[in-house]
Design an enzyme around this catalytic site. Structure first.
Site, mmCIF file in Angstrom:
data_model
loop_
_atom_site.group_PDB
_atom_site.id
_atom_site.type_symbol
_atom_site.label_atom_id
_atom_site.label_comp_id
_atom_site.label_asym_id
_atom_site.label_seq_id
_atom_site.Cartn_x
_atom_site.Cartn_y
_atom_site.Cartn_z
ATOM 1 N N CYS A 115 54.069 41.885 60.301
ATOM 2 C CA CYS A 115 53.065 42.064 61.346
ATOM 3 C C CYS A 115 53.717 42.277 62.720
ATOM 4 O O CYS A 115 54.540 43.154 62.887
ATOM 5 C CB CYS A 115 52.100 40.874 61.327
ATOM 6 S SG CYS A 115 50.548 41.136 62.186
ATOM 7 N N HIS A 116 53.351 41.451 63.711
ATOM 8 C CA HIS A 116 53.919 41.580 65.055
ATOM 9 C C HIS A 116 55.312 40.967 65.167
ATOM 10 O O HIS A 116 55.947 41.072 66.220
ATOM 11 C CB HIS A 116 53.006 40.901 66.089
ATOM 12 C CG HIS A 116 51.735 41.637 66.384
ATOM 13 N ND1 HIS A 116 50.608 41.538 65.593
ATOM 14 C CD2 HIS A 116 51.409 42.494 67.395
ATOM 15 C CE1 HIS A 116 49.644 42.283 66.104
ATOM 16 N NE2 HIS A 116 50.096 42.880 67.196
ATOM 17 N N GLY A 117 55.794 40.316 64.112
ATOM 18 C CA GLY A 117 57.089 39.645 64.176
ATOM 19 C C GLY A 117 58.233 40.566 64.561
ATOM 20 O O GLY A 117 59.257 40.113 65.088
ATOM 21 N N GLY A 118 58.078 41.879 64.316
ATOM 22 C CA GLY A 118 59.126 42.838 64.633
ATOM 23 C C GLY A 118 59.458 42.943 66.107
ATOM 24 O O GLY A 118 60.524 43.464 66.471
#
Length: 199
Positions: A112-115
Site C-alpha cells: 500500500c502506502h508503505g513504499g
C-alpha cells in the site's frame, strides 16, 4: 518438517495510523511459518491501527525505533496506511533502518502506502515494484519501475497494492524470506543454523 521461517526475526515497522489488516494478516502468516515478529515504532507502549478512515485497535510496541538495530532482524515488513507512511518517510531513523536492511540484502515486504519510506530512503531506483496507485508517480520519479500487479518480487523486495492483495502478498513474502534463509544456510554450510540476523 520445520516451519519455513523457523527462528527468523522479522521487524514490523509502523507508527500511528497504519492500515490494521496490513499488519495483522502478514504478521499471522509470518508467525504461522515459524517466524518471530516484533513491532518497531517511534511510539512508546502502544501504536494505533486504522480500519481505512476509522480508528482500529491499539498494538503493543515491542521495540523503540531509535533502539532498533537492523542487524538483529532477518527482514522487515512495512504496512501501509497513508498517515503512518507519510510520518515514517520523514523519520531519519526509519530511513536508516530500511537502508541497513537493504545493505545486507535482507527481504523488505511493503504494501500500500508503505513504499513512501523506500522512496525517501533512496531505495527504489532501478527496482520494479507496486504500491497503492497514488504512489505511482513518486516511485517513477525516484527511478523505480511501477507496475499494476497484486504482488511483485524484485530480488529481496516484495510489494503489493492494497488489502485485497494480502493473500498473494503473504505467500510471496514468506517464500522470499524462506529462500533467503536457505541461501544463507547453503552459504554457511550449516543446515541447522537458525535465522540470519547478525550475518
Amino acid at each position: 518438517m520445520d516451519p519455513a521461517l523457523n527462528g527468523m526475526n522479522i521487524a514490523i515497522l509502523v507508527t500511528d495510523g497504519f492500515e490494521q489488516v496490513e499488519l495483522t494478516e502478514p504478521k499471522k502468516a509470518l508467525e504461522a511459518a515459524g517466524a518471530l515478529t516484533r513491532i518497531v515504532s517511534d511510539k512508546f507502549d502502544k501504536v494505533q491501527g486504522m480500519n481505512h478512515d476509522q480508528p482500529g485497535d491499539q498494538f503493543t510496541v515491542d521495540l523503540l525505533l531509535r533502539e532498533a538495530d537492523a542487524k538483529a532482524f532477518d527482514a522487515v515488513l512495512l504496512p501501509g496506511g497513508k498517515v503512518n507512511a507519510a510520518a515514517l518517510r520523514e523519520m531519519d531513523e526509519a530511513q536508516r533502518f530500511v537502508q541497513n536492511i537493504e545493505e545486507d540484502n535482507k527481504p523488505i515486504a511493503v504494501i500500500c502506502h508503505g513504499g513512501w519510506l523506500l522512496v525517501s530512503a533512496g531505495l527504489v531506483e532501478g527496482r520494479t515494484m507496486t504500491s497503492f496507485p497514488a504512489l505511482e508517480q513518486d516511485i517513477r520519479s525516484a527511478g523505480g519501475n511501477w507496475v499494476d500487479q497484486e504482488v511483485v518480487v524484485d530480488g529481496n523486495l516484495v510489494s503489493s497494492r492494497t488489502p485485497e492483495d494480502i493473500p498473494a502478498f503473504n505467500d510471496k513474502m514468506v517464500e522470499v524470506i524462506a529462500n533467503r534463509m536457505q541461501e544463507h544456510l547453503r552459504g554457511t554450510g550449516d543446515e541447522h543454523a537458525v535465522g540470519l540476523a547478525g550475518s
